[in-house]
Design an enzyme around this catalytic site. Structure first.
Site, PDB file in Angstrom:
ATOM      1  N   ASN A 118      -1.413   2.437   5.384  1.00 22.50           N
ATOM      2  CA  ASN A 118      -0.628   1.358   5.080  1.00 22.50           C
ATOM      3  C   ASN A 118      -0.019   0.520   6.250  1.00 22.50           C
ATOM      4  O   ASN A 118       0.466   1.073   7.259  1.00 22.50           O
ATOM      5  CB  ASN A 118       0.625   2.098   4.456  1.00 22.50           C
ATOM      6  CG  ASN A 118       1.957   1.029   4.022  1.00 22.50           C
ATOM      7  OD1 ASN A 118       1.469   0.075   3.978  1.00 22.50           O
ATOM      8  ND2 ASN A 118       2.826   1.689   3.793  1.00 22.50           N
ATOM      9  N   GLY A 119      -0.146  -0.676   6.193  1.00 23.62           N
ATOM     10  CA  GLY A 119       0.090  -1.545   7.550  1.00 23.62           C
ATOM     11  C   GLY A 119      -0.902  -2.572   7.883  1.00 23.62           C
ATOM     12  O   GLY A 119      -1.984  -2.607   7.125  1.00 23.62           O
ATOM     13  N   CYS A 162       0.904  -1.206   0.250  1.00 23.29           N
ATOM     14  CA  CYS A 162       0.274  -0.114   0.201  1.00 23.29           C
ATOM     15  C   CYS A 162       0.783   1.400  -0.008  1.00 23.29           C
ATOM     16  O   CYS A 162       2.114   1.166   0.358  1.00 23.29           O
ATOM     17  CB  CYS A 162      -0.844   0.110   1.296  1.00 23.29           C
ATOM     18  SG  CYS A 162      -2.084  -1.330   1.229  1.00 23.29           S
ATOM     19  N   GLU A 171      17.907 -17.246  -8.599  1.00 19.70           N
ATOM     20  CA  GLU A 171      17.551 -15.688  -8.993  1.00 19.70           C
ATOM     21  C   GLU A 171      17.000 -15.885 -10.337  1.00 19.70           C
ATOM     22  O   GLU A 171      16.032 -15.438 -10.514  1.00 19.70           O
ATOM     23  CB  GLU A 171      18.598 -14.938  -8.836  1.00 19.70           C
ATOM     24  CG  GLU A 171      18.304 -13.409  -8.891  1.00 19.70           C
ATOM     25  CD  GLU A 171      17.262 -12.736  -8.185  1.00 19.70           C
ATOM     26  OE1 GLU A 171      16.735 -13.479  -7.238  1.00 19.70           O
ATOM     27  OE2 GLU A 171      16.872 -11.582  -8.382  1.00 19.70           O
ATOM     28  N   LYS A 181      13.362 -14.630 -11.158  1.00 24.82           N
ATOM     29  CA  LYS A 181      13.119 -13.608 -12.219  1.00 24.82           C
ATOM     30  C   LYS A 181      12.041 -13.868 -13.454  1.00 24.82           C
ATOM     31  O   LYS A 181      11.016 -13.114 -13.317  1.00 24.82           O
ATOM     32  CB  LYS A 181      14.330 -13.197 -12.812  1.00 24.82           C
ATOM     33  CG  LYS A 181      15.100 -12.241 -12.233  1.00 24.82           C
ATOM     34  CD  LYS A 181      14.688 -10.888 -11.780  1.00 24.82           C
ATOM     35  CE  LYS A 181      13.924 -10.765 -10.414  1.00 24.82           C
ATOM     36  NZ  LYS A 181      14.359 -10.461  -9.306  1.00 24.82           N
ATOM     37  N   ARG A 210       3.681  -0.186  -4.837  1.00 28.14           N
ATOM     38  CA  ARG A 210       3.541  -0.544  -3.636  1.00 28.14           C
ATOM     39  C   ARG A 210       2.080  -1.354  -3.433  1.00 28.14           C
ATOM     40  O   ARG A 210       1.736  -2.036  -2.312  1.00 28.14           O
ATOM     41  CB  ARG A 210       3.466   0.372  -2.664  1.00 28.14           C
ATOM     42  CG  ARG A 210       4.781   1.480  -2.609  1.00 28.14           C
ATOM     43  CD  ARG A 210       4.358   2.506  -1.604  1.00 28.14           C
ATOM     44  NE  ARG A 210       4.621   1.885  -0.107  1.00 28.14           N
ATOM     45  CZ  ARG A 210       5.560   1.650   0.581  1.00 28.14           C
ATOM     46  NH1 ARG A 210       6.751   1.805   0.155  1.00 28.14           N
ATOM     47  NH2 ARG A 210       5.347   0.896   1.774  1.00 28.14           N
ATOM     48  N   TRP A 253      -2.735  -2.954  -1.606  1.00 29.71           N
ATOM     49  CA  TRP A 253      -2.357  -4.185  -1.853  1.00 29.71           C
ATOM     50  C   TRP A 253      -3.253  -4.882  -0.912  1.00 29.71           C
ATOM     51  O   TRP A 253      -2.879  -4.892   0.215  1.00 29.71           O
ATOM     52  CB  TRP A 253      -0.859  -4.422  -1.571  1.00 29.71           C
ATOM     53  CG  TRP A 253      -0.265  -5.861  -2.106  1.00 29.71           C
ATOM     54  CD1 TRP A 253       0.077  -6.376  -3.343  1.00 29.71           C
ATOM     55  CD2 TRP A 253      -0.300  -6.895  -1.169  1.00 29.71           C
ATOM     56  NE1 TRP A 253       0.541  -7.433  -3.075  1.00 29.71           N
ATOM     57  CE2 TRP A 253       0.310  -7.998  -1.796  1.00 29.71           C
ATOM     58  CE3 TRP A 253      -0.219  -7.112   0.383  1.00 29.71           C
ATOM     59  CZ2 TRP A 253       0.552  -9.176  -1.064  1.00 29.71           C
ATOM     60  CZ3 TRP A 253      -0.044  -8.363   0.894  1.00 29.71           C
ATOM     61  CH2 TRP A 253       0.450  -9.310   0.260  1.00 29.71           C
ATOM     62  N   HIS A 267      16.994 -37.078  -7.771  1.00 21.19           N
ATOM     63  CA  HIS A 267      16.504 -37.694  -6.600  1.00 21.19           C
ATOM     64  C   HIS A 267      14.830 -37.502  -6.756  1.00 21.19           C
ATOM     65  O   HIS A 267      14.112 -37.367  -5.634  1.00 21.19           O
ATOM     66  CB  HIS A 267      16.925 -37.205  -5.352  1.00 21.19           C
ATOM     67  CG  HIS A 267      18.363 -37.578  -5.295  1.00 21.19           C
ATOM     68  ND1 HIS A 267      18.830 -38.683  -5.013  1.00 21.19           N
ATOM     69  CD2 HIS A 267      19.746 -36.880  -5.557  1.00 21.19           C
ATOM     70  CE1 HIS A 267      20.300 -39.099  -5.126  1.00 21.19           C
ATOM     71  NE2 HIS A 267      20.750 -37.652  -5.306  1.00 21.19           N
ATOM     72  N   LYS A 316       5.935  -4.201  -4.174  1.00 22.07           N
ATOM     73  CA  LYS A 316       7.452  -3.951  -3.889  1.00 22.07           C
ATOM     74  C   LYS A 316       7.939  -3.952  -2.589  1.00 22.07           C
ATOM     75  O   LYS A 316       8.976  -4.538  -2.265  1.00 22.07           O
ATOM     76  CB  LYS A 316       7.638  -2.517  -4.414  1.00 22.07           C
ATOM     77  CG  LYS A 316       9.366  -2.221  -4.405  1.00 22.07           C
ATOM     78  CD  LYS A 316       9.995  -2.831  -5.583  1.00 22.07           C
ATOM     79  CE  LYS A 316      11.708  -2.771  -5.742  1.00 22.07           C
ATOM     80  NZ  LYS A 316      12.352  -3.704  -6.287  1.00 22.07           N
ATOM     81  N   GLU A 336       8.088 -14.733 -11.372  1.00 26.28           N
ATOM     82  CA  GLU A 336       7.347 -13.920 -10.901  1.00 26.28           C
ATOM     83  C   GLU A 336       6.760 -12.656 -11.885  1.00 26.28           C
ATOM     84  O   GLU A 336       5.522 -12.155 -11.507  1.00 26.28           O
ATOM     85  CB  GLU A 336       8.149 -12.827  -9.805  1.00 26.28           C
ATOM     86  CG  GLU A 336       9.458 -12.111 -10.242  1.00 26.28           C
ATOM     87  CD  GLU A 336      10.118 -11.537  -9.210  1.00 26.28           C
ATOM     88  OE1 GLU A 336       9.444 -11.032  -8.275  1.00 26.28           O
ATOM     89  OE2 GLU A 336      11.262 -11.283  -9.439  1.00 26.28           O
TER      90      GLU A 336
HETATM   91  C1  F6R Z   1      12.112 -10.315  -6.274  1.00 26.14           C
HETATM   92  C2  F6R Z   1      11.878  -9.498  -5.204  1.00 26.14           C
HETATM   93  C3  F6R Z   1      11.817  -9.970  -3.790  1.00 26.14           C
HETATM   94  C4  F6R Z   1      12.385  -9.275  -2.633  1.00 26.14           C
HETATM   95  C5  F6R Z   1      12.008  -9.599  -1.629  1.00 26.14           C
HETATM   96  C6  F6R Z   1      12.726  -8.690  -0.252  1.00 26.14           C
HETATM   97  O1  F6R Z   1      12.336 -10.083  -7.530  1.00 26.14           O
HETATM   98  O2  F6R Z   1      12.279  -8.423  -5.307  1.00 26.14           O
HETATM   99  O3  F6R Z   1      11.989 -11.197  -3.576  1.00 26.14           O
HETATM  100  O4  F6R Z   1      13.834  -9.274  -3.026  1.00 26.14           O
HETATM  101  O5  F6R Z   1      10.675  -9.104  -1.097  1.00 26.14           O
HETATM  102  O6  F6R Z   1      12.647  -7.375  -0.127  1.00 26.14           O
HETATM  103  P1  F6R Z   1      13.558  -6.335   0.210  1.00 26.14           P
HETATM  104  O7  F6R Z   1      14.668  -6.471  -0.415  1.00 26.14           O
HETATM  105  O8  F6R Z   1      12.940  -4.880   0.185  1.00 26.14           O
HETATM  106  O9  F6R Z   1      13.508  -6.874   1.798  1.00 26.14           O
END
Ligand code: F6R
Length: 608
Positions: free
Chosen positions: A101-102, A2, A481, A485, A27, A75, A504, A603, A488
């Site tokens: 937000n929260g 949010c 990673e 990528k 957000r 969100w 396995h 984010k 997601e």
């Molecule tokens: C994936 C991604 C997330 C963040 C995770 C931690 O692309 O961005 O997996 O890495 O949510 O977020 P931070 O780094 O803000 O603690």
């Protein structure tokens, strides 16, 4: 999770709010709303869906005149995404408006109490409790109502609040959710993050826990939870406004992928001096470094993946055992922590709820903590004993790229610093590593030049159902990673596996044509990787290999090869991840996905 904004001044509030929400849409983006006060009446507009729905509905804000307002991009946590659950929320007479937000953790208990007193609820959100509680405590003094409400609610919040009886004033308060206030020329603002106010001001105040700000058109006043006035200093934001804009790129993600050479350089440069690693922010003497017997690296998602990679680097260079933990697991597993332990938390946002909780848990148990953080002044940056910033600049795309790359750099530097102090690496090898580090931005630039080749390959896989990534050691960390990528943002199912583990169980999923991306940058594991590749190839897999330039033997097993420039074995992640980021990006683009705002994600994950 949010985003909130607020504005009070001489301009029309609604367009300022919509513009701010646009910068905060990363957000959360399942619904949005604004409330604008014209001095007599508070008018509201809210809509399920992206911000553009609200924008169209209000004709860019024209339909809601007034110079004071609050806005929200959501969100969903409590209650489905819907018009009714979208913020702002109100008390029954619609004289108090709130954006939040929260999470209010005790909202069910409070809701029951308020219902018993006759309050009627119209949404399923936890936030509505705040609006009614403010109403319950409001006896003419908004500050008092806010303080009494803060004392009743448990959980995390950044709130923007308007009272109809107090035109010319806007209130905001925070506990454990980010909040800033900005002092502009034509009015003052609040927001969850700096990009939302940059167009209007660079002078911002970071609101701390349990602080309240009262904004008027030409002044800002701050109070503590006892209602006493406090003084705060404004911080001048140095970044350029364009840093938070797309600058001609189709998506923030692509722009941020392209910003990696600079971000890496900015993170490296201040910490290499006269051929030595110097990390002043570490705040540890050489004796204190030598006394550390164990390191925990704790983080979530991609930040966690950097930790998986860094474990090999720390253990290899500094000979210190490292445990890497997901923050959501670490905090509940009663880990063995003693004074000779260092806890490193890694976070782009510096606000991730689980990572913050892990940090607090460790601090409470007397362990020394270090935050590797991107957002300056964020909660983790403030609460960790020491903070090492990754100078990636603002990262807007939900899928991290440049923050990830700078986190890796920070961790390499730390491992090298520990090795330098402990004398576990020869001067010659240290010199060589420093040279290799300095070359990374140039190598990344070269890899970016091959984006069309990767795009062509990616276009062949937009209809794929499953894609596997395999690797050993650091190559497994890279695979984690690469897989995240891809999945997601493209919604294609993908898994990363240590290459030796596939047989396995998981190998039964390989069918004719399944794409397996094999990462093989570690020379000592190269032959073993080739064997694992052949295992899947004989079961029908189509093999993409990412390997060091010169390893042409791989072409016997792989159907398609991406070569990365040679670097030190501990730094290959920084290079191999680039084509994998581009691969994920172009598959998602080819599928027509919303690359910067993938479904169900946000984010900054400020809920558990
Ligand atoms: C994936 C991604 C997330 C963040 C995770 C931690 O692309 O961005 O997996 O890495 O949510 O977020 P931070 O780094 O803000 O603690």
């Amino acid at each position: 999770m949010c985003g909130i904004v607020g504005y009070i001044g001489t301009e029309e509030a609604a367009p300022v709010l919509l513009d701010g929400l646009d910068k905060l849409e990363y957000r959360g983006y399942d619904s949005a709303g604004i409330a604008v006060f014209d001095g007599e009446k508070i008018q509201v507009a809210k809509a399920r869906g992206r911000l553009k729905v609200l924008n169209e509905m209000t004709h860019g804000g024209e339909k809601l005149p007034g110079n004071c307002g609050i806005g929200h991009t959501r969100w969903a946590t409590h209650g489905i995404p819907s018009d009714k659950n979208a913020h702002p929320h109100f008390n029954e007479t619609e004289s108090i408006a709130v954006v939040h937000n929260g999470i209010i953790e005790n909202y069910l208990k409070l809701k029951k109490l308020l219902q018993e007193k006759g309050y009627k609820f119209t949404s399923e959100t936890d936030t509505e409790v705040v609006a009614h509680l403010l109403d319950y405590y409001y006896k003419g003094d908004p500050l008092e109502a806010i303080i009494r409400t803060m004392r009743r609610v448990d959980g995390s919040y950044a709130l923007g609040i308007m009272f109809q009886e107090h035109p010319g004033k806007l209130f905001a308060v925070r506990k454990d959710s980010p909040l800033i206030a900005g002092k502009g020329k034509n009015g003052n603002l609040i927001a969850s993050d700096v990009p939302a106010v940059l167009k209007y001001t660079r002078d911002v105040y970071f609101i701390q826990n349990e602080e309240i700000v009262c904004l008027e058109a030409d002044e800002l006043n701050f109070y503590n939870i006892d209602g006493e006035p406090i003084r705060k200093e404004a911080v001048t934001i140095q970044w350029d406004v364009s840093a938070a804009e797309k600058a001609g790129y189709e998506h923030f993600m692509l722009k941020e992928i392209y910003e990696q050479p600079k971000a890496v350089l900015d993170t490296l440069n201040p910490r290499i001096r006269e051929g030595r690693i110097e990390i002043e922010e570490l705040g540890m003497s050489d004796d204190e470094i030598r006394a550390i017997k164990k390191i925990y690296i704790v983080a979530c998602g991609s930040a966690y993946h950097t930790g998986v990679s860094a474990k090999y680097v720390f253990e290899g260079l500094a000979r210190i055992p490292v445990e890497v933990d997901l923050a959501s697991e670490f905090r509940y597993r009663n880990p063995i922590l003693d004074p000779e332990t260092l806890l490193i938390v890694v976070s782009q946002s510096g606000e991730t709820a689980d990572t913050l909780a892990a940090l607090r848990e460790a601090k409470q148990r007397g362990v020394r903590t270090l935050g590797i953080v991107n957002v300056v002044g964020s909660s983790i940056a403030r609460e960790a004993d020491n903070v090492m910033y990754t100078w990636a600049g603002p990262e807007i795309a939900v899928a991290t790229t440049k923050a990830y790359s700078t986190q890796l750099i920070a961790e390499y530097l730390l491992a090298m610093k520990f090795a330098q102090v402990k004398g576990t690496v020869s001067t010659a090898e240290m010199d060589e590593m420093i040279q290799e580090l300095k070359q990374l931005p140039v190598h990344i630039e070269m890899l970016l030049d091959h984006k069309e080749k990767i795009q062509r390959f990616a276009n062949r896989y937009i209809a794929a159902k499953d894609i596997f990534f395999i690797g050993r050691g650091i190559d497994y960390a890279i695979s984690l990673e690469g897989s995240l990528k891809l999945k997601e943002i493209s919604y294609i199912h993908s898994e990363a596996y240590p290459a030796g583990e596939l047989k396995h169980g998981t190998i039964s999923l390989i069918e004719e044509g399944t794409l397996v991306a094999a990462v093989l940058t570690q020379e000592e594991l190269y032959k073993k990787m080739i064997s694992n590749m052949v295992e899947v190839k004989t079961r029908g897999a189509f093999l993409l290999a990412v390997t060091n330039v010169g390893n042409t033997e791989v072409e016997k097993a792989a159907d398609y090869v991406i070569y990365i420039p040679k670097t030190h074995k501990y730094f290959t992640n920084s290079l191999a991840v680039i084509p994998l980021q581009l691969f994920g990006y172009y598959v998602a683009l080819g599928k027509g996905c919303d690359v910067d705002k993938p479904r169900n994600l946000a984010k900054s994950v400020t809920v558990e």
